[in-house]
Design a protein around this motif. Structure first.
Motif, PDB file in Angstrom:
ATOM      1  N   PRO A   6       5.416   0.094  16.340  1.00  0.00           N
ATOM      2  CA  PRO A   6       4.210   0.899  16.229  1.00  0.00           C
ATOM      3  C   PRO A   6       4.279   2.135  17.107  1.00  0.00           C
ATOM      4  N   LYS A   7       3.655   3.217  16.630  1.00  0.00           N
ATOM      5  CA  LYS A   7       3.608   4.445  17.406  1.00  0.00           C
ATOM      6  C   LYS A   7       2.728   4.245  18.627  1.00  0.00           C
ATOM      7  N   ARG A  12      -3.941   1.738  15.608  1.00  0.00           N
ATOM      8  CA  ARG A  12      -2.815   0.899  15.212  1.00  0.00           C
ATOM      9  C   ARG A  12      -2.484   1.132  13.746  1.00  0.00           C
ATOM     10  N   LEU A  13      -1.170   1.210  13.438  1.00  0.00           N
ATOM     11  CA  LEU A  13      -0.714   1.416  12.074  1.00  0.00           C
ATOM     12  C   LEU A  13       0.057   0.203  11.586  1.00  0.00           C
ATOM     13  N   CYS A  14       0.349   0.182  10.300  1.00  0.00           N
ATOM     14  CA  CYS A  14       1.088  -0.914   9.673  1.00  0.00           C
ATOM     15  C   CYS A  14       2.408  -1.156  10.399  1.00  0.00           C
ATOM     16  N   SER A  15       2.716  -2.406  10.678  1.00  0.00           N
ATOM     17  CA  SER A  15       3.932  -2.756  11.406  1.00  0.00           C
ATOM     18  C   SER A  15       5.199  -2.455  10.620  1.00  0.00           C
ATOM     19  N   CYS A  17       5.473   0.108   7.564  1.00  0.00           N
ATOM     20  CA  CYS A  17       5.671   1.505   7.180  1.00  0.00           C
ATOM     21  C   CYS A  17       5.291   2.477   8.290  1.00  0.00           C
ATOM     22  N   ASN A  18       4.460   2.026   9.239  1.00  0.00           N
ATOM     23  CA  ASN A  18       4.021   2.870  10.353  1.00  0.00           C
ATOM     24  C   ASN A  18       3.308   4.127   9.870  1.00  0.00           C
ATOM     25  N   LEU A  19       2.697   4.036   8.661  1.00  0.00           N
ATOM     26  CA  LEU A  19       2.028   5.196   8.079  1.00  0.00           C
ATOM     27  C   LEU A  19       0.561   4.930   7.781  1.00  0.00           C
ATOM     28  N   ARG A  20       0.256   3.753   7.269  1.00  0.00           N
ATOM     29  CA  ARG A  20      -1.107   3.422   6.843  1.00  0.00           C
ATOM     30  C   ARG A  20      -1.753   2.421   7.791  1.00  0.00           C
ATOM     31  N   LYS A  21      -3.068   2.393   7.740  1.00  0.00           N
ATOM     32  CA  LYS A  21      -3.812   1.434   8.553  1.00  0.00           C
ATOM     33  C   LYS A  21      -3.606   0.020   7.991  1.00  0.00           C
ATOM     34  N   CYS A  34      -0.281  -3.189   6.017  1.00  0.00           N
ATOM     35  CA  CYS A  34      -1.140  -2.592   5.000  1.00  0.00           C
ATOM     36  C   CYS A  34      -0.945  -3.341   3.676  1.00  0.00           C
TER      37      CYS A  34
END
Length: 355
Positions: A6-7, A12-15, A17-21, A34
């Motif tokens: 995660p960034k 917090r973002l998807c574990s 894609c690290n793009l979507r919630k 996500c």
């Protein structure tokens, strides 16, 4: 698909894609994920399970045991999608068993009939009434609620095989998931059933019989199946069988759920333990033969279904369930000895699923 780091900072973002919630926390791994990634991971895991275990061969006819419930509905949807996406080359069919339970199976079969149209899969329905001359409603009136699951489990297993034979399929797949298999491992340990303990974790069973059975959901958690069905808005029937509120399996299920809450990997660990059990070479396993009455696979002279059915037809419904009580006890025991060729037949506890 592996989880991404995660960034730092921010929401917090998807574990993955690290793009979507994230839309959910995976019950199996506790990853925040996500919807889109959940669909991909869920389907990829099942695809990998199918490929790694070589469940199918191109050109095979495969029947999907369809009850209208979440497991079989998701199985039908996912298997039809994977068959198209990965070009398995399978001919898929839906196979349903009508046990004759008013207010339960008649409603769930309507769901299966809608699935037939939604997924474009041919449907075959086989009924207890046609095969055995009895419905479960009629059996329960005679036997009561205590041992009805024994009758249903034995009859359903044979009905699935007979239905699969009618469809002339090469394989039969069922929606048994990881939770089901973990429960079965536990139940077989509790009742000391070495024969079933040695094979209950097998992803394919019945290879020595007419039609092998496969479990593509062997490592798939029940909670994730429910989430997938919910997010995909699949059409399934969610009511539990009206005759199994006190089924013995239910107690094992609650125990497994308690373990899962403490440690999510408990389900997979129980399955792994079952896979690694070694049966002593001195243990005598039942030898498979055929029933003298109906020709079905049996380790006795008569298969369990024929013993139970004979008891129903003769007004002795407890024949084959175990040692009966009352004035007809001695005669019943003699009948069981004659039909099975053994000293006594012990019935399985109510609510067991015979894998």
């Amino acid at each position: 698909m592996e989880a991404a780091k995660p960034k730092s900072g921010g929401a917090r973002l998807c574990s993955f894609c690290n793009l979507r919630k994230p839309a959910l926390k995976r019950p199996k791994t506790l990853h925040q994920i996500c919807r889109e990634c959940f669909y991909d991971v869920f389907e990829d895991e099942i695809h990998n399970c199918i490929v790694e275990n070589q469940l199918f061969k191109r050109g095979e006819r495969v029947a999907i045991g369809a009850s209208g419930g979440k497991d079989s509905t998701v199985l039908a949807y996912v298997l039809s999608e994977l068959n198209r996406r990965h070009n398995y080359g399978l001919d898929l069919f839906l196979l349903s068993i009508d046990e004759g339970i008013t207010g339960y199976r008649d409603d769930s079969l309507e769901t299966v009939k809608r699935n037939e149209l939604q997924y474009g899969l041919p449907l075959k329905v086989v009924s207890y009434k046609d095969l055995y001359g009895w419905t479960m409603d009629e059996i329960v009136k005679m036997i009561g609620l205590k041992n009805n699951c024994t009758f249903c489990g034995v009859f359903r297993r044979q009905a699935l095989d007979r239905g699969a034979a009618m469809l002339k399929v090469d394989k039969l797949v069922t929606g048994h998931n990881a939770d089901d298999i973990a429960e079965t491992v536990l139940l077989n340990i509790l009742r000391g059933d070495i024969a079933r303990l040695s094979r209950c974790t097998s992803i394919t069973t019945g290879e020595d019989g007419p039609i092998p059975r496969c479990k593509p959901f062997k490592y798939t958690y029940e909670k994730e199946i429910v989430m997938y069905a919910y997010f995909k808005r699949l059409d399934y029937f969610s009511t539990e069988c009206i005759y199994s509120p006190n089924a013995y399996r239910g107690f094992a299920r609650e125990f497994i759920k308690d373990l899962e809450r403490i440690r999510p990997r408990a389900i997979l660990d129980i399955i792994k333990s079952g896979e690694n059990f070694r049966i002593a070479t001195s243990t005598k396993m039942p030898e498979q033969g055929t029933c003298e009455r109906c020709g079905y696979i049996s380790s006795q002279k008569w298969c369990k279904a024929c013993v139970l059915l004979d008891g129903l037809n003769r007004g002795l419904p407890k024949l084959g369930i175990g040692r009966s009580r009352g004035h007809d006890n001695d005669e019943s025991i003699k009948d069981v000895k004659h039909m099975t060729g053994s000293k006594e037949v012990q019935g399985k506890p109510c609510g067991t699923l015979d894998f």
